[in-house]
Design a protein around this motif. Structure first.
Motif, PDB file in Angstrom:
ATOM      1  N   TRP A  20       0.793  -1.231   0.000  1.00 46.06           N
ATOM      2  CA  TRP A  20       0.000   0.000   0.000  1.00 46.06           C
ATOM      3  C   TRP A  20       0.829   1.287   0.000  1.00 46.06           C
ATOM      4  O   TRP A  20       0.425   2.253  -0.642  1.00 46.06           O
ATOM      5  CB  TRP A  20      -1.046  -0.008   1.110  1.00 46.06           C
ATOM      6  CG  TRP A  20      -0.516   0.043   2.508  1.00 46.06           C
ATOM      7  CD1 TRP A  20      -0.250  -1.007   3.313  1.00 46.06           C
ATOM      8  CD2 TRP A  20      -0.206   1.213   3.258  1.00 46.06           C
ATOM      9  NE1 TRP A  20       0.225  -0.565   4.523  1.00 46.06           N
ATOM     10  CE2 TRP A  20       0.258   0.796   4.519  1.00 46.06           C
ATOM     11  CE3 TRP A  20      -0.270   2.579   2.990  1.00 46.06           C
ATOM     12  CZ2 TRP A  20       0.648   1.692   5.503  1.00 46.06           C
ATOM     13  CZ3 TRP A  20       0.116   3.466   3.978  1.00 46.06           C
ATOM     14  CH2 TRP A  20       0.565   3.017   5.209  1.00 46.06           C
ATOM     15  N   ILE A  29      -4.682   8.554  -5.138  1.00 39.13           N
ATOM     16  CA  ILE A  29      -4.847   7.353  -4.302  1.00 39.13           C
ATOM     17  C   ILE A  29      -4.325   7.660  -2.903  1.00 39.13           C
ATOM     18  O   ILE A  29      -3.147   7.942  -2.720  1.00 39.13           O
ATOM     19  CB  ILE A  29      -4.077   6.148  -4.879  1.00 39.13           C
ATOM     20  CG1 ILE A  29      -4.510   5.842  -6.314  1.00 39.13           C
ATOM     21  CG2 ILE A  29      -4.237   4.928  -3.977  1.00 39.13           C
ATOM     22  CD1 ILE A  29      -5.908   5.311  -6.455  1.00 39.13           C
ATOM     23  N   THR A  33      -7.692   3.877   0.068  1.00 36.66           N
ATOM     24  CA  THR A  33      -7.858   3.205  -1.225  1.00 36.66           C
ATOM     25  C   THR A  33      -6.685   2.275  -1.502  1.00 36.66           C
ATOM     26  O   THR A  33      -6.876   1.164  -2.000  1.00 36.66           O
ATOM     27  CB  THR A  33      -8.026   4.236  -2.356  1.00 36.66           C
ATOM     28  OG1 THR A  33      -9.143   5.075  -2.051  1.00 36.66           O
ATOM     29  CG2 THR A  33      -8.259   3.558  -3.693  1.00 36.66           C
ATOM     30  N   ALA A  34      -5.475   2.702  -1.169  1.00 36.41           N
ATOM     31  CA  ALA A  34      -4.303   1.858  -1.384  1.00 36.41           C
ATOM     32  C   ALA A  34      -4.424   0.568  -0.576  1.00 36.41           C
ATOM     33  O   ALA A  34      -4.137  -0.521  -1.073  1.00 36.41           O
ATOM     34  CB  ALA A  34      -3.035   2.617  -1.010  1.00 36.41           C
ATOM     35  N   ILE A  60     -12.475   3.402  -7.070  1.00 30.15           N
ATOM     36  CA  ILE A  60     -11.761   3.377  -8.343  1.00 30.15           C
ATOM     37  C   ILE A  60     -12.798   3.222  -9.442  1.00 30.15           C
ATOM     38  O   ILE A  60     -13.432   2.179  -9.570  1.00 30.15           O
ATOM     39  CB  ILE A  60     -10.748   2.205  -8.432  1.00 30.15           C
ATOM     40  CG1 ILE A  60      -9.750   2.245  -7.293  1.00 30.15           C
ATOM     41  CG2 ILE A  60     -10.053   2.207  -9.791  1.00 30.15           C
ATOM     42  CD1 ILE A  60      -8.684   3.304  -7.403  1.00 30.15           C
ATOM     43  N   MET A  64     -10.616   7.458 -12.616  1.00 30.43           N
ATOM     44  CA  MET A  64      -9.413   7.215 -11.809  1.00 30.43           C
ATOM     45  C   MET A  64      -8.536   6.167 -12.482  1.00 30.43           C
ATOM     46  O   MET A  64      -7.314   6.316 -12.537  1.00 30.43           O
ATOM     47  CB  MET A  64      -9.794   6.742 -10.397  1.00 30.43           C
ATOM     48  CG  MET A  64      -8.607   6.390  -9.528  1.00 30.43           C
ATOM     49  SD  MET A  64      -7.524   7.769  -9.165  1.00 30.43           S
ATOM     50  CE  MET A  64      -8.572   8.708  -8.079  1.00 30.43           C
TER      51      MET A  64
END
Length: 85
Positions: A20, A29, A33-34, A60, A64
């Motif tokens: 991540w 990001i 989200t990671a 996403i 994106m």
């Protein structure tokens, strides 16, 4: 030194291998989200393409995915994973 042109750097990230903190380097990001990208990969296996990423990770979408696509190593399933499914 101050008059030198700024250097442009490029990098690519493999979403099927990166952790991540690396994924957070992608524009737009954040940590949540990671971490979700990594978690989905751990639970459901490697990503097969951008559409797969869009489907499996909340946040996403097509816009994106298009923005980060040039910074990603092409998504393909490792041979050992392709035969398992």
């Amino acid at each position: 030194f101050d008059q030198m042109p700024q250097l442009e750097t490029t990098f690519q990230i493999d979403l099927n291998r990166a952790d991540w903190p690396e994924i957070m380097q992608l524009p737009g990001i954040g940590e949540t989200t990671a971490r979700a990208i990594v978690k989905a990969r751990e639970v459901d296996g490697p990503y097969r393409g951008l559409e797969d990423l869009e489907t499996r990770v909340h946040g996403i979408g097509p816009r994106m995915a298009a923005a980060i696509a040039p910074l990603l190593v092409p998504l393909k399933v490792p041979p050992e994973e392709a035969t398992v499914r």
